[in-house]
Design a protein around this motif. Sequence first.
Motif, PDB file in Angstrom:
ATOM      1  N   PRO A   1       0.834  -1.203   0.000  1.00  0.00           N
ATOM      2  CA  PRO A   1       0.000   0.000   0.000  1.00  0.00           C
ATOM      3  C   PRO A   1       0.872   1.258   0.000  1.00  0.00           C
ATOM      4  O   PRO A   1       1.849   1.358   0.734  1.00  0.00           O
ATOM      5  CB  PRO A   1      -0.797  -0.138   1.297  1.00  0.00           C
ATOM      6  N   GLY A   2       0.522   2.200  -0.877  1.00  0.00           N
ATOM      7  CA  GLY A   2       1.339   3.393  -1.095  1.00  0.00           C
ATOM      8  C   GLY A   2       1.653   3.518  -2.570  1.00  0.00           C
ATOM      9  O   GLY A   2       1.001   2.911  -3.419  1.00  0.00           O
ATOM     10  N   THR A   3       2.685   4.323  -2.893  1.00  0.00           N
ATOM     11  CA  THR A   3       3.044   4.584  -4.286  1.00  0.00           C
ATOM     12  C   THR A   3       4.487   4.189  -4.542  1.00  0.00           C
ATOM     13  O   THR A   3       5.370   4.470  -3.733  1.00  0.00           O
ATOM     14  CB  THR A   3       2.856   6.074  -4.630  1.00  0.00           C
ATOM     15  N   ALA A   4       4.736   3.541  -5.670  1.00  0.00           N
ATOM     16  CA  ALA A   4       6.086   3.153  -6.074  1.00  0.00           C
ATOM     17  C   ALA A   4       6.309   3.546  -7.532  1.00  0.00           C
ATOM     18  O   ALA A   4       5.384   3.498  -8.345  1.00  0.00           O
ATOM     19  CB  ALA A   4       6.283   1.648  -5.899  1.00  0.00           C
ATOM     20  N   SER A   5       7.551   3.934  -7.858  1.00  0.00           N
ATOM     21  CA  SER A   5       7.928   4.294  -9.224  1.00  0.00           C
ATOM     22  C   SER A   5       8.924   3.282  -9.756  1.00  0.00           C
ATOM     23  O   SER A   5       9.714   2.709  -8.992  1.00  0.00           O
ATOM     24  CB  SER A   5       8.544   5.702  -9.263  1.00  0.00           C
ATOM     25  N   PHE A   6       8.939   3.095 -11.077  1.00  0.00           N
ATOM     26  CA  PHE A   6       9.779   2.075 -11.697  1.00  0.00           C
ATOM     27  C   PHE A   6      10.493   2.660 -12.914  1.00  0.00           C
ATOM     28  O   PHE A   6       9.988   3.579 -13.576  1.00  0.00           O
ATOM     29  CB  PHE A   6       8.922   0.871 -12.092  1.00  0.00           C
ATOM     30  N   ASP A   7      11.675   2.081 -13.222  1.00  0.00           N
ATOM     31  CA  ASP A   7      12.552   2.654 -14.240  1.00  0.00           C
ATOM     32  C   ASP A   7      12.493   1.922 -15.582  1.00  0.00           C
ATOM     33  O   ASP A   7      13.467   1.883 -16.312  1.00  0.00           O
ATOM     34  CB  ASP A   7      14.003   2.665 -13.737  1.00  0.00           C
ATOM     35  N   TYR A   8      11.360   1.367 -15.944  1.00  0.00           N
ATOM     36  CA  TYR A   8      11.268   0.589 -17.164  1.00  0.00           C
ATOM     37  C   TYR A   8      11.166   1.479 -18.402  1.00  0.00           C
ATOM     38  O   TYR A   8      10.560   2.554 -18.367  1.00  0.00           O
ATOM     39  CB  TYR A   8      10.058  -0.349 -17.102  1.00  0.00           C
ATOM     40  N   ASP A   9      11.746   0.995 -19.498  1.00  0.00           N
ATOM     41  CA  ASP A   9      11.679   1.716 -20.767  1.00  0.00           C
ATOM     42  C   ASP A   9      10.261   1.710 -21.313  1.00  0.00           C
ATOM     43  O   ASP A   9       9.466   0.800 -21.036  1.00  0.00           O
ATOM     44  CB  ASP A   9      12.600   1.058 -21.804  1.00  0.00           C
ATOM     45  N   ASP A  10       9.962   2.701 -22.144  1.00  0.00           N
ATOM     46  CA  ASP A  10       8.691   2.705 -22.852  1.00  0.00           C
ATOM     47  C   ASP A  10       8.556   1.416 -23.660  1.00  0.00           C
ATOM     48  O   ASP A  10       9.518   0.935 -24.264  1.00  0.00           O
ATOM     49  CB  ASP A  10       8.604   3.897 -23.807  1.00  0.00           C
ATOM     50  N   GLY A  11       7.362   0.873 -23.666  1.00  0.00           N
ATOM     51  CA  GLY A  11       7.102  -0.356 -24.399  1.00  0.00           C
ATOM     52  C   GLY A  11       7.247  -1.617 -23.576  1.00  0.00           C
ATOM     53  O   GLY A  11       6.872  -2.697 -24.042  1.00  0.00           O
ATOM     54  N   THR A  12       7.794  -1.496 -22.356  1.00  0.00           N
ATOM     55  CA  THR A  12       7.927  -2.670 -21.498  1.00  0.00           C
ATOM     56  C   THR A  12       6.551  -3.195 -21.108  1.00  0.00           C
ATOM     57  O   THR A  12       5.702  -2.449 -20.623  1.00  0.00           O
ATOM     58  CB  THR A  12       8.725  -2.321 -20.222  1.00  0.00           C
ATOM     59  N   LEU A  13       6.338  -4.477 -21.321  1.00  0.00           N
ATOM     60  CA  LEU A  13       5.079  -5.098 -20.923  1.00  0.00           C
ATOM     61  C   LEU A  13       5.081  -5.360 -19.415  1.00  0.00           C
ATOM     62  O   LEU A  13       6.099  -5.761 -18.853  1.00  0.00           O
ATOM     63  CB  LEU A  13       4.872  -6.407 -21.675  1.00  0.00           C
ATOM     64  N   PHE A  14       3.940  -5.156 -18.775  1.00  0.00           N
ATOM     65  CA  PHE A  14       3.849  -5.442 -17.345  1.00  0.00           C
ATOM     66  C   PHE A  14       2.427  -5.835 -16.981  1.00  0.00           C
ATOM     67  O   PHE A  14       1.464  -5.519 -17.677  1.00  0.00           O
ATOM     68  CB  PHE A  14       4.306  -4.244 -16.502  1.00  0.00           C
ATOM     69  N   SER A  15       2.328  -6.539 -15.873  1.00  0.00           N
ATOM     70  CA  SER A  15       1.040  -6.903 -15.287  1.00  0.00           C
ATOM     71  C   SER A  15       1.123  -6.691 -13.793  1.00  0.00           C
ATOM     72  O   SER A  15       2.209  -6.744 -13.196  1.00  0.00           O
ATOM     73  CB  SER A  15       0.692  -8.373 -15.568  1.00  0.00           C
TER      74      SER A  15
END
Length: 214
Positions: free
Chosen positions: A139-153
């Motif tokens: 619970p809360g907010t997290a940021s991630f350093d993935y490139d544009d176009g990276t698939l995620f679920s």
Amino acid sequence: MSRFTILLGGDLLPTPRLDRQVAGSRVIAADSGIRHAGALGLMPELWLGDFDSAPAEVDPAFAAVPREVFPAEKNKTDGELAIAVALERGATSLVLVGAFGGARSDHAFLHLTLALRLAEAGSEVLLTSGHQEGVPLLPGTASFDYDDGTLFSVLAFSELTGLTEEGAKWLLDGVDVPFGSSLTLSNEVQGTLRISLGSGRALLLAHPFPASEF
């Protein structure tokens, strides 16, 4: 922060991103996970397990690694034992290499749920095969350093409330997600990915390979 890399028996694709993630960490190999040490240029400080799946021939470079042998009939997997030893040795951050794939889907499932429990207890956890990686969402907010176009679920392990996804092709804003819903599968990074969670148990599963660094 004391970072430990735990070498597990699942799949591995060495990548520059993975090299950076394990650089400077202390290393413990769990049974057949020793086979990843050479591929990543790592030297374990301990190799443990029941050795029922260890390779028949071990790279001579690892012949002197201290071993701790457990009986095959035990109530913890070799991976969970390795994580426990890392925590005893002061680990506050864990990289679980080889956490996905392999011959045992039950072990891969355990790694996902164990990562959530460890994160809730205060440890920073990353699961990775190089090809895909997982991060527990609290619970809360997290940021991630993935490139544009990276698939995620976002994999939900319970009902989720207040889920927001920014920096994604399909945005979510404070939605509630029933347990078992496919709403949070197969999204794509567009910008800086930020995920906020009101309550519930979830894990971000991303596919950073292939990436622009190759």
